[in-house]
Design a protein around this motif. Sequence first.
Motif, PDB file in Angstrom:
ATOM      1  N   LEU A  62     -39.192  13.159 -14.610  1.00  0.00           N
ATOM      2  CA  LEU A  62     -40.157  12.850 -15.513  1.00  0.00           C
ATOM      3  C   LEU A  62     -39.765  12.448 -17.018  1.00  0.00           C
ATOM      4  N   PRO A  63     -40.386  11.875 -17.769  1.00  0.00           N
ATOM      5  CA  PRO A  63     -40.030  11.753 -19.194  1.00  0.00           C
ATOM      6  C   PRO A  63     -40.217  13.095 -20.118  1.00  0.00           C
ATOM      7  N   VAL A  64     -39.169  13.223 -20.714  1.00  0.00           N
ATOM      8  CA  VAL A  64     -39.072  14.549 -21.502  1.00  0.00           C
ATOM      9  C   VAL A  64     -40.182  14.348 -22.642  1.00  0.00           C
ATOM     10  N   PHE A  65     -40.332  13.247 -23.310  1.00  0.00           N
ATOM     11  CA  PHE A  65     -41.396  13.005 -24.296  1.00  0.00           C
ATOM     12  C   PHE A  65     -42.731  12.240 -24.068  1.00  0.00           C
ATOM     13  N   ALA A  66     -43.557  12.466 -24.840  1.00  0.00           N
ATOM     14  CA  ALA A  66     -44.791  11.495 -24.834  1.00  0.00           C
ATOM     15  C   ALA A  66     -45.260  11.229 -25.994  1.00  0.00           C
ATOM     16  N   VAL A  67     -45.708   9.827 -26.203  1.00  0.00           N
ATOM     17  CA  VAL A  67     -46.040   9.234 -27.422  1.00  0.00           C
ATOM     18  C   VAL A  67     -47.517   8.799 -27.845  1.00  0.00           C
ATOM     19  N   PHE A  68     -48.241   9.562 -28.662  1.00  0.00           N
ATOM     20  CA  PHE A  68     -49.556   9.486 -28.994  1.00  0.00           C
ATOM     21  C   PHE A  68     -49.686   8.478 -30.460  1.00  0.00           C
ATOM     22  N   ASP A  69     -50.864   7.407 -30.171  1.00  0.00           N
ATOM     23  CA  ASP A  69     -50.900   6.501 -31.277  1.00  0.00           C
ATOM     24  C   ASP A  69     -51.834   7.384 -32.156  1.00  0.00           C
ATOM     25  N   LEU A  70     -51.663   7.624 -33.290  1.00  0.00           N
ATOM     26  CA  LEU A  70     -52.274   8.330 -34.442  1.00  0.00           C
ATOM     27  C   LEU A  70     -53.901   7.893 -34.511  1.00  0.00           C
ATOM     28  N   GLU A  71     -54.072   6.503 -34.163  1.00  0.00           N
ATOM     29  CA  GLU A  71     -55.249   5.906 -34.210  1.00  0.00           C
ATOM     30  C   GLU A  71     -55.952   5.773 -32.606  1.00  0.00           C
ATOM     31  N   HIS A 127     -35.639   7.762 -23.718  1.00  0.00           N
ATOM     32  CA  HIS A 127     -35.252   7.615 -22.475  1.00  0.00           C
ATOM     33  C   HIS A 127     -35.016   8.615 -21.800  1.00  0.00           C
ATOM     34  N   GLU A 128     -34.721   9.704 -22.224  1.00  0.00           N
ATOM     35  CA  GLU A 128     -34.447  11.254 -21.841  1.00  0.00           C
ATOM     36  C   GLU A 128     -35.348  11.413 -20.773  1.00  0.00           C
ATOM     37  N   THR A 129     -34.816  11.882 -19.627  1.00  0.00           N
ATOM     38  CA  THR A 129     -35.827  12.613 -18.450  1.00  0.00           C
ATOM     39  C   THR A 129     -35.212  13.853 -18.113  1.00  0.00           C
ATOM     40  N   TYR A 130     -36.185  14.476 -17.368  1.00  0.00           N
ATOM     41  CA  TYR A 130     -35.848  15.819 -16.783  1.00  0.00           C
ATOM     42  C   TYR A 130     -36.361  15.945 -15.246  1.00  0.00           C
ATOM     43  N   ARG A 131     -35.666  16.802 -14.560  1.00  0.00           N
ATOM     44  CA  ARG A 131     -36.136  16.868 -13.037  1.00  0.00           C
ATOM     45  C   ARG A 131     -37.020  17.980 -12.793  1.00  0.00           C
ATOM     46  N   ASP A 132     -38.164  17.914 -12.368  1.00  0.00           N
ATOM     47  CA  ASP A 132     -39.009  19.283 -12.109  1.00  0.00           C
ATOM     48  C   ASP A 132     -38.486  19.884 -10.881  1.00  0.00           C
ATOM     49  N   GLY A 133     -38.167  21.157 -11.037  1.00  0.00           N
ATOM     50  CA  GLY A 133     -37.643  22.010  -9.913  1.00  0.00           C
ATOM     51  C   GLY A 133     -38.371  22.251  -8.775  1.00  0.00           C
ATOM     52  N   ALA A 134     -39.934  22.086  -8.930  1.00  0.00           N
ATOM     53  CA  ALA A 134     -40.777  22.517  -7.831  1.00  0.00           C
ATOM     54  C   ALA A 134     -40.983  21.418  -6.832  1.00  0.00           C
ATOM     55  N   THR A 135     -40.912  20.075  -7.483  1.00  0.00           N
ATOM     56  CA  THR A 135     -41.294  18.921  -6.661  1.00  0.00           C
ATOM     57  C   THR A 135     -40.260  17.909  -6.496  1.00  0.00           C
ATOM     58  N   VAL A 185     -47.225   9.690 -32.918  1.00  0.00           N
ATOM     59  CA  VAL A 185     -46.595  11.143 -32.952  1.00  0.00           C
ATOM     60  C   VAL A 185     -46.034  11.383 -31.539  1.00  0.00           C
ATOM     61  N   ILE A 186     -44.858  11.846 -31.749  1.00  0.00           N
ATOM     62  CA  ILE A 186     -43.946  12.066 -30.563  1.00  0.00           C
ATOM     63  C   ILE A 186     -43.975  13.593 -30.396  1.00  0.00           C
ATOM     64  N   VAL A 187     -43.989  14.088 -28.952  1.00  0.00           N
ATOM     65  CA  VAL A 187     -44.295  15.342 -28.547  1.00  0.00           C
ATOM     66  C   VAL A 187     -43.489  15.735 -27.558  1.00  0.00           C
ATOM     67  N   ASP A 188     -42.774  16.731 -27.372  1.00  0.00           N
ATOM     68  CA  ASP A 188     -42.001  17.451 -26.421  1.00  0.00           C
ATOM     69  C   ASP A 188     -42.848  17.555 -25.278  1.00  0.00           C
ATOM     70  N   GLN A 189     -42.714  16.811 -24.152  1.00  0.00           N
ATOM     71  CA  GLN A 189     -43.748  16.992 -22.842  1.00  0.00           C
ATOM     72  C   GLN A 189     -43.010  17.508 -21.789  1.00  0.00           C
ATOM     73  N   GLN A 190     -41.825  18.125 -21.994  1.00  0.00           N
ATOM     74  CA  GLN A 190     -41.107  18.593 -20.834  1.00  0.00           C
ATOM     75  C   GLN A 190     -41.639  19.976 -20.210  1.00  0.00           C
ATOM     76  N   HIS A 191     -42.072  19.788 -18.703  1.00  0.00           N
ATOM     77  CA  HIS A 191     -42.695  20.954 -18.150  1.00  0.00           C
ATOM     78  C   HIS A 191     -44.127  21.138 -18.679  1.00  0.00           C
ATOM     79  N   ARG A 192     -44.799  19.990 -19.283  1.00  0.00           N
ATOM     80  CA  ARG A 192     -45.908  20.253 -19.745  1.00  0.00           C
ATOM     81  C   ARG A 192     -46.903  19.151 -19.460  1.00  0.00           C
TER      82      ARG A 192
END
Length: 288
Positions: free
Chosen positions: A71-80, A59-67, A220-227
């Motif tokens: 936005l969510p900090v993390f993204a989740v990908f299904d391995l399949e 549930h963690e979020t971050y605020r983009d400084g420019a806009t 797979v959980i990845v750190d999507q902050q600023h990405r």
Amino acid sequence: MNQNLDLLRQNYCRPAIAKSKSTNYLFPLEKECGEGKALLAKAPKKLLHLQEFSPYGLHETYRDGATGLELPVFAVFDLEGNHQLAFEITTDSIAPRAEPKSLPSYIPFQTAQASVRKINQIRLRSERVMGRLSVIFGIVPVLAYFFSGIAASPAIVEAGILLSGWIVGSFLTYVLGLSVLDRFCPWKKLALAAEFDGILPKETREKALAAKSHFDHLYVIVDQQHRWKSALLPDPRPRALDPLLVGELSQGRRRKFYLIDQFDLTEAEQYLADEFAVKPEEEFDPER
């Protein structure tokens, strides 16, 4: 090491024992017969010593400084699944929506939707004003009827004419106003994209293949902050390391999640070198 993922692992994981799915190789035809059902009911389940993962850490979020977008900090990908994720967020919808209670459903896109509503405040206010104006200007056909000098009609007919004229006038005014707003103050939407760019190391792939038969889904959980990639956002930073491999196990109506591994992504060249390189002592000697 990735700080966000390390904190996620430290704060939302605890040692636990999971009962894996029954290990059997029955075909669907066999599972439906009486003997098959009896075998499934008695089949032993392997105990897995893993760390239980709480999805509420996503549930963690971050605020983009420019806009100013949240936005969510993390993204989740299904391995399949696909290595690319794409989301379209408007003031009243999020597409595509994740399956309820699945791990991707815990990603808080609702906060991004609230930010989208903020950047559309002018449009929202303009539509409210347009609605009030359409009600006011809808009376113009009624006034035109009064001053047209048309012979008086029965009261019920006049009431119907006046009501119809007011409704038509209001509707046409509202439609015209919307077309003007669409031209000069269009709706803004947020199109977000994420990409998993890397290869699982050999050890992690072996763990995933072994765990595949014991879990319903592997993520797979990845750190999507600023990405996050979007036309509204600055260029994304280089990829984050140390993704988490998480298994999902359905237990009746509940779903539980277990951390299987945390790993560093591998470049394709390095993977080929580690997996398929020929050792010097095994090199082919044409003189032999």
